[in-house]
Design a protein around this motif. Structure first.
Motif, PDB file in Angstrom:
ATOM      1  N   LYS A   1       8.172  -0.952  -5.065  1.00 42.64           N
ATOM      2  CA  LYS A   1       7.564   0.346  -5.326  1.00 42.64           C
ATOM      3  C   LYS A   1       6.367   0.190  -6.271  1.00 42.64           C
ATOM      4  O   LYS A   1       5.306   0.804  -6.051  1.00 42.64           O
TER       5      LYS A   1
ATOM      6  N   LEU B   1       3.579  -1.300  -4.335  1.00 38.40           N
ATOM      7  CA  LEU B   1       2.990  -0.302  -3.444  1.00 38.40           C
ATOM      8  C   LEU B   1       2.087   0.648  -4.234  1.00 38.40           C
ATOM      9  O   LEU B   1       0.965   0.959  -3.807  1.00 38.40           O
ATOM     10  N   ASP B   2       2.597   1.094  -5.381  1.00 33.57           N
ATOM     11  CA  ASP B   2       1.789   1.979  -6.227  1.00 33.57           C
ATOM     12  C   ASP B   2       0.502   1.271  -6.657  1.00 33.57           C
ATOM     13  O   ASP B   2      -0.583   1.880  -6.692  1.00 33.57           O
ATOM     14  N   SER B   3       0.625  -0.008  -7.008  1.00 31.65           N
ATOM     15  CA  SER B   3      -0.557  -0.771  -7.430  1.00 31.65           C
ATOM     16  C   SER B   3      -1.557  -0.894  -6.285  1.00 31.65           C
ATOM     17  O   SER B   3      -2.768  -0.742  -6.484  1.00 31.65           O
ATOM     18  N   LEU B   4      -1.055  -1.127  -5.065  1.00 32.43           N
ATOM     19  CA  LEU B   4      -1.946  -1.215  -3.916  1.00 32.43           C
ATOM     20  C   LEU B   4      -2.630   0.119  -3.628  1.00 32.43           C
ATOM     21  O   LEU B   4      -3.828   0.172  -3.303  1.00 32.43           O
ATOM     22  N   LYS B   5      -1.876   1.220  -3.765  1.00 30.28           N
ATOM     23  CA  LYS B   5      -2.453   2.540  -3.547  1.00 30.28           C
ATOM     24  C   LYS B   5      -3.557   2.804  -4.564  1.00 30.28           C
ATOM     25  O   LYS B   5      -4.628   3.335  -4.224  1.00 30.28           O
ATOM     26  N   THR B   6      -3.241   2.442  -5.813  1.00 35.16           N
ATOM     27  CA  THR B   6      -4.243   2.643  -6.876  1.00 35.16           C
ATOM     28  C   THR B   6      -5.482   1.815  -6.588  1.00 35.16           C
ATOM     29  O   THR B   6      -6.624   2.308  -6.698  1.00 35.16           O
ATOM     30  N   ASP B   7      -5.290   0.544  -6.213  1.00 32.86           N
ATOM     31  CA  ASP B   7      -6.433  -0.323  -5.896  1.00 32.86           C
ATOM     32  C   ASP B   7      -7.214   0.215  -4.698  1.00 32.86           C
ATOM     33  O   ASP B   7      -8.455   0.187  -4.665  1.00 32.86           O
ATOM     34  N   TYR B   8      -6.531   0.743  -3.705  1.00 30.11           N
ATOM     35  CA  TYR B   8      -7.157   1.280  -2.526  1.00 30.11           C
ATOM     36  C   TYR B   8      -8.006   2.490  -2.889  1.00 30.11           C
ATOM     37  O   TYR B   8      -9.134   2.647  -2.413  1.00 30.11           O
ATOM     38  N   LYS B   9      -7.428   3.371  -3.741  1.00 26.84           N
ATOM     39  CA  LYS B   9      -8.165   4.547  -4.176  1.00 26.84           C
ATOM     40  C   LYS B   9      -9.419   4.142  -4.938  1.00 26.84           C
ATOM     41  O   LYS B   9     -10.487   4.728  -4.770  1.00 26.84           O
TER      42      LYS B   9
ATOM     43  N   ARG C   1     -12.028   2.929  -2.497  1.00 28.46           N
ATOM     44  CA  ARG C   1     -12.608   4.019  -1.729  1.00 28.46           C
ATOM     45  C   ARG C   1     -13.598   4.809  -2.582  1.00 28.46           C
ATOM     46  O   ARG C   1     -14.634   5.253  -2.081  1.00 28.46           O
TER      47      ARG C   1
END
Length: 115
Positions: A98, A101-109, A112
């Motif tokens: 988790k 995943l949160d770290s990847l979401k943050t990096d993705y944001k 972007r």
């Protein structure tokens, strides 16, 4: 007129009967009897003795069952401990996943927004 008897006054039949009576009371030799002296002297156990022996036999069986149940109980506790460790490791792995995943979401944001 009184008579004085010298020696025992017995008949030959009485003497024969007396000798047979004495011989009937003696223990026969093993050739004459099929029972050994031990068998001849063996005593049949009393009802109380039979009950005591039965109790001891059942008690021994129950002690063995208790020992087996204690072993089974210890094995089950060990299995529970192993399962708790596995659950703890799975939770840690889930939390790590988790976080990743949160770290990847943050990096993705961030990517972007910057891009």
């Amino acid at each position: 007129m009184k008579r004085l008897a010298v020696g025992p006054m017995t008949t030959p039949e009485y003497n024969e009967w007396w000798v047979r009576r004495i011989n009937d009371n003696t223990l026969k030799t093993s050739q004459e009897s099929n029972q050994s002296i031990e068998e001849h002297l063996w005593v049949v156990p009393s009802e109380l003795e039979i009950i005591r022996q039965d109790f001891e036999r059942r008690n021994l069986e129950l002690e063995k069952k208790i020992e087996q149940m204690e072993d089974d109980n210890m094995n089950l506790r060990l299995d529970i401990d192993v399962q708790k460790l596995e659950i703890e490791n799975l939770r840690k792995g889930k939390n790590k996943s988790k976080e990743d995943l949160d770290s990847l979401k943050t990096d993705y944001k961030k990517l972007r927004l910057s891009g």
